[in-house]
Design an enzyme around this catalytic site. Structure first.
Site, PDB file in Angstrom:
ATOM      1  N   TYR A 193      57.745  26.693  60.635  1.00 40.72           N
ATOM      2  CA  TYR A 193      58.309  25.590  59.849  1.00 40.72           C
ATOM      3  C   TYR A 193      57.144  24.825  59.235  1.00 40.72           C
ATOM      4  O   TYR A 193      56.195  24.453  59.944  1.00 40.72           O
ATOM      5  CB  TYR A 193      59.162  24.654  60.720  1.00 40.72           C
ATOM      6  CG  TYR A 193      59.671  23.484  59.907  1.00 40.72           C
ATOM      7  CD1 TYR A 193      60.798  23.622  59.090  1.00 40.72           C
ATOM      8  CD2 TYR A 193      58.992  22.269  59.896  1.00 40.72           C
ATOM      9  CE1 TYR A 193      61.230  22.570  58.299  1.00 40.72           C
ATOM     10  CE2 TYR A 193      59.427  21.208  59.100  1.00 40.72           C
ATOM     11  CZ  TYR A 193      60.542  21.373  58.311  1.00 40.72           C
ATOM     12  OH  TYR A 193      60.965  20.334  57.513  1.00 40.72           O
ATOM     13  N   LYS A 199      52.007  13.440  60.586  1.00 40.74           N
ATOM     14  CA  LYS A 199      52.760  12.848  61.702  1.00 40.74           C
ATOM     15  C   LYS A 199      51.982  11.790  62.484  1.00 40.74           C
ATOM     16  O   LYS A 199      52.006  10.629  62.122  1.00 40.74           O
ATOM     17  CB  LYS A 199      53.230  13.963  62.635  1.00 40.74           C
ATOM     18  CG  LYS A 199      54.366  14.797  62.033  1.00 40.74           C
ATOM     19  CD  LYS A 199      55.025  15.637  63.093  1.00 40.74           C
ATOM     20  CE  LYS A 199      56.041  16.616  62.545  1.00 40.74           C
ATOM     21  NZ  LYS A 199      57.330  16.026  62.235  1.00 40.74           N
ATOM     22  N   TYR A 229      69.723  16.679  57.064  1.00 38.02           N
ATOM     23  CA  TYR A 229      70.518  17.902  57.286  1.00 38.02           C
ATOM     24  C   TYR A 229      71.960  17.565  57.704  1.00 38.02           C
ATOM     25  O   TYR A 229      72.488  18.143  58.660  1.00 38.02           O
ATOM     26  CB  TYR A 229      69.869  18.777  58.374  1.00 38.02           C
ATOM     27  CG  TYR A 229      68.384  18.953  58.210  1.00 38.02           C
ATOM     28  CD1 TYR A 229      67.867  19.702  57.159  1.00 38.02           C
ATOM     29  CD2 TYR A 229      67.480  18.358  59.087  1.00 38.02           C
ATOM     30  CE1 TYR A 229      66.501  19.852  56.985  1.00 38.02           C
ATOM     31  CE2 TYR A 229      66.112  18.504  58.924  1.00 38.02           C
ATOM     32  CZ  TYR A 229      65.633  19.247  57.870  1.00 38.02           C
ATOM     33  OH  TYR A 229      64.285  19.388  57.711  1.00 38.02           O
ATOM     34  N   ASP A 281      48.488  24.720  59.904  1.00 38.78           N
ATOM     35  CA  ASP A 281      49.335  23.539  59.748  1.00 38.78           C
ATOM     36  C   ASP A 281      49.353  22.826  61.105  1.00 38.78           C
ATOM     37  O   ASP A 281      50.096  23.207  62.010  1.00 38.78           O
ATOM     38  CB  ASP A 281      50.738  24.001  59.321  1.00 38.78           C
ATOM     39  CG  ASP A 281      51.731  22.859  59.243  1.00 38.78           C
ATOM     40  OD1 ASP A 281      51.407  21.750  59.722  1.00 38.78           O
ATOM     41  OD2 ASP A 281      52.840  23.074  58.734  1.00 38.78           O
TER      42      ASP A 281
HETATM   43  N1  PMP Z   1      54.653  21.181  59.136  1.00 38.22           N
HETATM   44  C1  PMP Z   1      55.042  21.096  60.412  1.00 38.22           C
HETATM   45  C2  PMP Z   1      54.431  22.030  61.430  1.00 38.22           C
HETATM   46  C3  PMP Z   1      56.011  20.173  60.792  1.00 38.22           C
HETATM   47  O1  PMP Z   1      56.416  20.120  62.072  1.00 38.22           O
HETATM   48  C4  PMP Z   1      56.552  19.302  59.808  1.00 38.22           C
HETATM   49  C5  PMP Z   1      57.599  18.255  60.163  1.00 38.22           C
HETATM   50  N2  PMP Z   1      58.377  18.471  61.246  1.00 38.22           N
HETATM   51  C6  PMP Z   1      56.098  19.424  58.492  1.00 38.22           C
HETATM   52  C7  PMP Z   1      55.150  20.367  58.189  1.00 38.22           C
HETATM   53  C8  PMP Z   1      56.650  18.529  57.406  1.00 38.22           C
HETATM   54  O2  PMP Z   1      56.180  17.238  57.549  1.00 38.22           O
HETATM   55  P1  PMP Z   1      56.968  16.000  56.870  1.00 38.22           P
HETATM   56  O3  PMP Z   1      58.290  15.926  57.539  1.00 38.22           O
HETATM   57  O4  PMP Z   1      56.072  14.827  57.133  1.00 38.22           O
HETATM   58  O5  PMP Z   1      57.077  16.324  55.424  1.00 38.22           O
END
Ligand code: PMP
Length: 439
Positions: A149, A279, A21, A250
């Site tokens: 997100y 993660k 970003y 998620d």
């Molecule tokens: N979903 C959530 C809740 C996240 O916090 C993130 C990353 N911050 C993602 C999806 C995307 O994961 P990545 O950056 O490994 O693509």
């Protein structure tokens, strides 16, 4: 490393390398890291910083962890990679067993993905294929709550916050999805069923267009660090069942203990139809994720047309990632991180409470190993980071949020230093973009 060499490297970086970003013309300053060990980042300049970010929330057992290092090295000597089409391997099988055992009961079909965003794409594809396979082709939209997100790939972006996300940038191009306001009742506050009415309204009126509802369970991360009432998720799960709409959770940021439960869905006793994890799955060693589904979801998809799940990345179930993930999950299983996370929570509650007296701070929130100061004005990132580095800590705020997500292995002293730096910096007016905004 000598100052001149550091300057040369940073100059090249500034000229040629895109950071997340970030503008290529006027990039924000970056710090040159030489190595990392435990909860400490060492800069090429020699400075040491206590890490408050866990490298965007994924390093849970510490950097340079001897057990994870050993697992990785042992796997390199066997095979670093092998295609997953027509081939399988023990690291992937063992990891699937562990994930199924750990996850909320009923999630027993595992799809390995390369990153969190990709696992969200896969989850959405699963939901869309489920609709097609069950002959309900009109059900092709996804609903979610604002303030979320889910990643930066196409469909993941379409369910990110409609205002704070990238909808306006790609206006008219992203798939149109349904949004309801974010839950307003916070974690720990008194539940009021009114909070859930917009979701009831949406499903009542639009369930025949919906393939799934996707949410971050309990904690909305990059969309605003908001912690909401577990009853909301409980009600959502019941509502989805009533209208036969799939529920995707998620858990990419919340999974593996971060909120004080192994998975945040456990706060509500919910078993979703599809769950994304990422993660911390590899202890933060490499990009890796998985999408788990119930047998019902897999059966329906596999009984319809085209009967297969249409996704198959080159690096699917990469053996190195699986081997490290196996060791990381083994460590969580051998010694639960939850008691330590409760201690981290207690320290943050005590220390960050002091920020409530700070005129720049609007709200203080702590849950599990997540500590947040919501400020009145957006931070000036460069100024703010400069102040943190001066204090020997690594914190990267965004917008009006100064937060930490420490590693589970951080010591009490390191954590106290981190929290005090947060309170200290929040008291400096000049780290905010407009420190005279009406409060
Ligand atoms: N979903 C959530 C809740 C996240 O916090 C993130 C990353 N911050 C993602 C999806 C995307 O994961 P990545 O950056 O490994 O693509």
């Amino acid at each position: 490393m000598k100052t001149l060499e550091i300057d040369n490297l940073l100059e090249f970086d500034k000229e040629h390398i895109w950071h997340p970003y970030t503008s290529m013309k006027e990039p924000l300053p970056v710090y040159l890291v030489e190595s990392a060990c435990g909860a400490v980042l060492k800069l090429e300049s020699g400075e040491e910083l206590i890490d408050g970010m866990s490298s965007w929330w994924c390093v849970i057992h510490g950097y340079n962890n001897p057990r994870l290092n050993r697992a990785l090295k042992a796997q390199v000597d066997k095979m670093s990679h092998v295609m997953f089409g027509g081939i399988t391997h023990k690291p992937a099988i063992e990891l699937s067993k562990k994930l199924i055992k750990m996850a909320p009961m009923g999630l027993e079909k595992v799809f390995f993905a390369d990153s969190g965003s990709v696992s969200v794409e896969v989850a959405i594809k699963m939901a869309l294929q489920y609709s097609i396979a069950s002959g309900r082709v009109r059900r092709n939209k996804i609903a979610t709550i604002s303030g979320g997100y889910h990643g930066d790939t196409w469909h993941a972006m379409s369910v990110c916050d409609p205002v704070g996300g990238m909808h306006s940038l790609y206006s008219g191009r992203l798939p149109i999805q349904y949004f309801v306001p974010r839950p307003s009742i916070g974690f720990g506050e008194e539940w009021c069923s009114d909070d859930f009415l917009p979701m009831i309204d949406l499903l009542e009126n639009h369930h025949e267009e919906l393939a799934a509802v996707i949410v971050e369970p309990i904690v909305q991360g990059a969309g605003g660090m908001w912690m909401y009432h577990p009853q909301y998720l409980k009600e959502l799960s019941l509502l989805c069942k009533r209208y036969d709409v799939l529920l995707i959770v998620d858990e990419i940021a919340t999974g593996f203990g971060r909120t004080g439960k192994m998975f945040a869905s456990e706060w509500s006793g919910v078993v979703p139809d599809i769950m994304c994890v990422g993660k911390a799955i590899t202890g933060g060693y490499m990009s890796f994720a998985a999408t788990l589904a119930t047998a019902k979801v897999a059966d329906v998809i596999s009984s319809g047309e085209p009967s297969v799940i249409m996704h198959g990345p080159t690096f699917m179930a990469n053996p190195l990632a699986c081997a490290v993930a196996n060791e990381s999950l083994l460590m969580l299983d051998e010694s639960s991180p939850l008691p330590r996370i409760a201690e981290i929570e207690a320290i943050m509650l005590e220390e960050l409470d002091k920020a409530k007296e700070c005129a720049n701070v609007k709200n203080v929130r702590v849950l599990g190993a997540i500590g947040v100061l919501e400020t009145y004005s957006p931070v000036d990132m460069a100024r703010c980071q400069e102040e943190f580095v001066k204090r020997g800590v690594w914190v990267r705020p965004f917008g009006r949020l100064i937060y930490i997500m420490p590693q589970y292995i951080i010591t009490d002293d390191q954590l106290v230093k981190l929290c005090r730096a947060l309170v200290d910096v929040a008291n400096i007016d000049s780290v905010f973009q407009c420190s005279h905004e009406v409060r």
